[in-house]
Design a protein around this motif. Structure first.
Motif, PDB file in Angstrom:
ATOM      1  N   ILE A  54       0.823  -1.206   0.000  1.00 31.26           N
ATOM      2  CA  ILE A  54       0.000   0.000   0.000  1.00 31.26           C
ATOM      3  C   ILE A  54       0.859   1.260   0.000  1.00 31.26           C
ATOM      4  O   ILE A  54       0.577   2.222  -0.693  1.00 31.26           O
ATOM      5  CB  ILE A  54      -0.944  -0.003   1.218  1.00 31.26           C
ATOM      6  N   ASP A  55       1.960   1.258   0.765  1.00 28.08           N
ATOM      7  CA  ASP A  55       2.769   2.453   0.930  1.00 28.08           C
ATOM      8  C   ASP A  55       3.829   2.648  -0.148  1.00 28.08           C
ATOM      9  O   ASP A  55       4.538   3.639  -0.125  1.00 28.08           O
ATOM     10  CB  ASP A  55       3.457   2.433   2.301  1.00 28.08           C
ATOM     11  N   SER A  56       3.962   1.729  -1.057  1.00 30.69           N
ATOM     12  CA  SER A  56       5.006   1.851  -2.062  1.00 30.69           C
ATOM     13  C   SER A  56       4.500   1.362  -3.411  1.00 30.69           C
ATOM     14  O   SER A  56       3.985   0.258  -3.529  1.00 30.69           O
ATOM     15  CB  SER A  56       6.228   1.029  -1.644  1.00 30.69           C
ATOM     16  N   ASN A  57       4.705   2.195  -4.427  1.00 30.37           N
ATOM     17  CA  ASN A  57       4.325   1.807  -5.783  1.00 30.37           C
ATOM     18  C   ASN A  57       5.384   0.956  -6.464  1.00 30.37           C
ATOM     19  O   ASN A  57       5.082   0.188  -7.363  1.00 30.37           O
ATOM     20  CB  ASN A  57       4.099   3.057  -6.650  1.00 30.37           C
ATOM     21  N   SER A  58       6.619   1.115  -6.041  1.00 33.11           N
ATOM     22  CA  SER A  58       7.720   0.473  -6.754  1.00 33.11           C
ATOM     23  C   SER A  58       8.586  -0.370  -5.815  1.00 33.11           C
ATOM     24  O   SER A  58       9.807  -0.317  -5.859  1.00 33.11           O
ATOM     25  CB  SER A  58       8.575   1.541  -7.433  1.00 33.11           C
ATOM     26  N   ILE A  59       7.953  -1.153  -4.997  1.00 39.77           N
ATOM     27  CA  ILE A  59       8.634  -1.971  -3.996  1.00 39.77           C
ATOM     28  C   ILE A  59       9.624  -2.927  -4.659  1.00 39.77           C
ATOM     29  O   ILE A  59       9.387  -3.414  -5.760  1.00 39.77           O
ATOM     30  CB  ILE A  59       7.588  -2.735  -3.156  1.00 39.77           C
ATOM     31  N   LEU A  60      10.755  -3.159  -4.005  1.00 42.25           N
ATOM     32  CA  LEU A  60      11.761  -4.087  -4.492  1.00 42.25           C
ATOM     33  C   LEU A  60      11.733  -5.325  -3.607  1.00 42.25           C
ATOM     34  O   LEU A  60      12.140  -5.285  -2.460  1.00 42.25           O
ATOM     35  CB  LEU A  60      13.155  -3.453  -4.454  1.00 42.25           C
ATOM     36  N   LYS A  61      11.254  -6.405  -4.151  1.00 44.66           N
ATOM     37  CA  LYS A  61      11.143  -7.673  -3.420  1.00 44.66           C
ATOM     38  C   LYS A  61      12.011  -8.691  -4.126  1.00 44.66           C
ATOM     39  O   LYS A  61      11.853  -8.962  -5.312  1.00 44.66           O
ATOM     40  CB  LYS A  61       9.674  -8.122  -3.403  1.00 44.66           C
ATOM     41  N   SER A  62      12.950  -9.241  -3.384  1.00 47.26           N
ATOM     42  CA  SER A  62      13.861 -10.223  -3.953  1.00 47.26           C
ATOM     43  C   SER A  62      13.095 -11.449  -4.440  1.00 47.26           C
ATOM     44  O   SER A  62      12.143 -11.885  -3.799  1.00 47.26           O
ATOM     45  CB  SER A  62      14.887 -10.641  -2.900  1.00 47.26           C
ATOM     46  N   PRO A  63      13.501 -12.049  -5.568  1.00 50.68           N
ATOM     47  CA  PRO A  63      12.807 -13.238  -6.072  1.00 50.68           C
ATOM     48  C   PRO A  63      12.994 -14.469  -5.179  1.00 50.68           C
ATOM     49  O   PRO A  63      12.202 -15.397  -5.230  1.00 50.68           O
ATOM     50  CB  PRO A  63      13.422 -13.462  -7.455  1.00 50.68           C
ATOM     51  N   ILE A  64      14.047 -14.465  -4.362  1.00 48.32           N
ATOM     52  CA  ILE A  64      14.319 -15.560  -3.432  1.00 48.32           C
ATOM     53  C   ILE A  64      14.439 -14.957  -2.034  1.00 48.32           C
ATOM     54  O   ILE A  64      15.046 -13.905  -1.863  1.00 48.32           O
ATOM     55  CB  ILE A  64      15.642 -16.278  -3.790  1.00 48.32           C
ATOM     56  N   GLU A  65      13.871 -15.608  -1.048  1.00 47.40           N
ATOM     57  CA  GLU A  65      13.984 -15.117   0.325  1.00 47.40           C
ATOM     58  C   GLU A  65      15.458 -15.040   0.726  1.00 47.40           C
ATOM     59  O   GLU A  65      16.198 -16.007   0.543  1.00 47.40           O
ATOM     60  CB  GLU A  65      13.234 -16.038   1.295  1.00 47.40           C
ATOM     61  N   PRO A  66      15.892 -13.912   1.307  1.00 45.00           N
ATOM     62  CA  PRO A  66      17.311 -13.757   1.655  1.00 45.00           C
ATOM     63  C   PRO A  66      17.674 -14.337   3.026  1.00 45.00           C
ATOM     64  O   PRO A  66      18.532 -13.807   3.723  1.00 45.00           O
ATOM     65  CB  PRO A  66      17.494 -12.239   1.635  1.00 45.00           C
ATOM     66  N   ASN A  67      17.052 -15.429   3.413  1.00 43.14           N
ATOM     67  CA  ASN A  67      17.355 -16.024   4.719  1.00 43.14           C
ATOM     68  C   ASN A  67      18.401 -17.140   4.631  1.00 43.14           C
ATOM     69  O   ASN A  67      18.693 -17.791   5.620  1.00 43.14           O
ATOM     70  CB  ASN A  67      16.076 -16.527   5.392  1.00 43.14           C
ATOM     71  N   THR A  68      18.951 -17.372   3.444  1.00 43.98           N
ATOM     72  CA  THR A  68      20.059 -18.313   3.259  1.00 43.98           C
ATOM     73  C   THR A  68      21.195 -17.558   2.572  1.00 43.98           C
ATOM     74  O   THR A  68      20.991 -16.459   2.041  1.00 43.98           O
ATOM     75  CB  THR A  68      19.641 -19.503   2.379  1.00 43.98           C
ATOM     76  N   TRP A  69      22.372 -18.160   2.527  1.00 43.37           N
ATOM     77  CA  TRP A  69      23.505 -17.469   1.907  1.00 43.37           C
ATOM     78  C   TRP A  69      23.274 -17.254   0.421  1.00 43.37           C
ATOM     79  O   TRP A  69      23.588 -16.201  -0.118  1.00 43.37           O
ATOM     80  CB  TRP A  69      24.816 -18.212   2.163  1.00 43.37           C
ATOM     81  N   TYR A  70      22.712 -18.237  -0.266  1.00 49.97           N
ATOM     82  CA  TYR A  70      22.470 -18.072  -1.705  1.00 49.97           C
ATOM     83  C   TYR A  70      21.291 -17.132  -1.962  1.00 49.97           C
ATOM     84  O   TYR A  70      21.290 -16.394  -2.938  1.00 49.97           O
ATOM     85  CB  TYR A  70      22.266 -19.416  -2.408  1.00 49.97           C
ATOM     86  N   GLY A  71      20.306 -17.129  -1.069  1.00 57.12           N
ATOM     87  CA  GLY A  71      19.201 -16.177  -1.188  1.00 57.12           C
ATOM     88  C   GLY A  71      19.677 -14.748  -1.003  1.00 57.12           C
ATOM     89  O   GLY A  71      19.237 -13.834  -1.705  1.00 57.12           O
ATOM     90  N   GLU A  72      20.601 -14.553  -0.072  1.00 59.20           N
ATOM     91  CA  GLU A  72      21.175 -13.224   0.137  1.00 59.20           C
ATOM     92  C   GLU A  72      22.019 -12.800  -1.055  1.00 59.20           C
ATOM     93  O   GLU A  72      21.977 -11.646  -1.469  1.00 59.20           O
ATOM     94  CB  GLU A  72      22.006 -13.192   1.419  1.00 59.20           C
ATOM     95  N   ALA A  73      22.773 -13.721  -1.630  1.00 58.46           N
ATOM     96  CA  ALA A  73      23.580 -13.402  -2.809  1.00 58.46           C
ATOM     97  C   ALA A  73      22.678 -12.960  -3.959  1.00 58.46           C
ATOM     98  O   ALA A  73      22.939 -11.942  -4.610  1.00 58.46           O
ATOM     99  CB  ALA A  73      24.424 -14.600  -3.219  1.00 58.46           C
TER     100      ALA A  73
END
Length: 181
Positions: A54-73
């Motif tokens: 609601i508060d952002s028109n252009s939100i940046l959401k990673s395609p993979i959850e960054p809760n692992t090392w490869y997700g963070e990469a």
């Protein structure tokens, strides 16, 4: 990033960015090992969860959850490209303010890349400009980790706009100084 411009590689500009992104990934993974959360997970992802769409028109959401090392990469690389070469922002084609940012960002990044290539060739004569360019690109890499949306990216680039302006027109500044000497 500076060290790879001294090594004899075919594309020094790309290798510099790769080095910067790799360093950022290792820093974030190290931080995640010590603190339990990675950089982008603790900043961008948590803020976006709190705000919601609601508060952002252009939100940046990673395609993979960054809760692992490869997700963070993946999240760091995705964030860098989303902020600096926002191809994914084209999905907002009905929002002119986002399209203007995307066009501006593509031109800006392209011109800065061309200038960086030139500065690498002449880094002895233009060492100040070379180091300022490295600083600016390091800022862009870090910005890709923390920015929650494209609007925030614009606001945070305003803070370094004098530096961007100088790096776009450093030849003119040099000519002006030399004409007064």
């Amino acid at each position: 990033m500076n060290l790879l411009t001294k090594v004899n590689v075919k594309n020094k500009v790309a290798s510099s960015f790769l080095a910067g992104l790799t360093i950022m990934i290792f820093m974030s993974i190290s931080y995640g090992i010590v603190k339990g959360k990675h950089f982008s997970q603790q900043t961008r992802e948590e803020l976006n969860e709190e705000r919601g769409m609601i508060d952002s028109n252009s939100i940046l959401k990673s395609p993979i959850e960054p809760n692992t090392w490869y997700g963070e990469a993946v999240s760091i690389v995705y964030g860098f490209f989303s902020v600096n070469l926002p191809i994914n922002g084209l999905k907002h084609f009905l929002k002119p303010q986002i399209l203007v940012f995307i066009v501006w960002q593509f031109f800006l990044f392209y011109i800065l890349l061309v200038r960086f290539y030139s500065l690498i060739k002449h880094k002895k004569e233009l060492s100040t400009e070379y180091w300022l360019m490295l600083f600016l690109f390091a800022y862009f890499i870090i910005q890709g980790v923390f920015e929650p949306d494209l609007g925030s990216a614009v606001r945070h680039k305003i803070g370094v706009f004098p530096l961007i302006y100088y790096l776009l027109y450093y030849e003119n500044f040099r000519k002006e100084v030399q004409s007064h000497i």
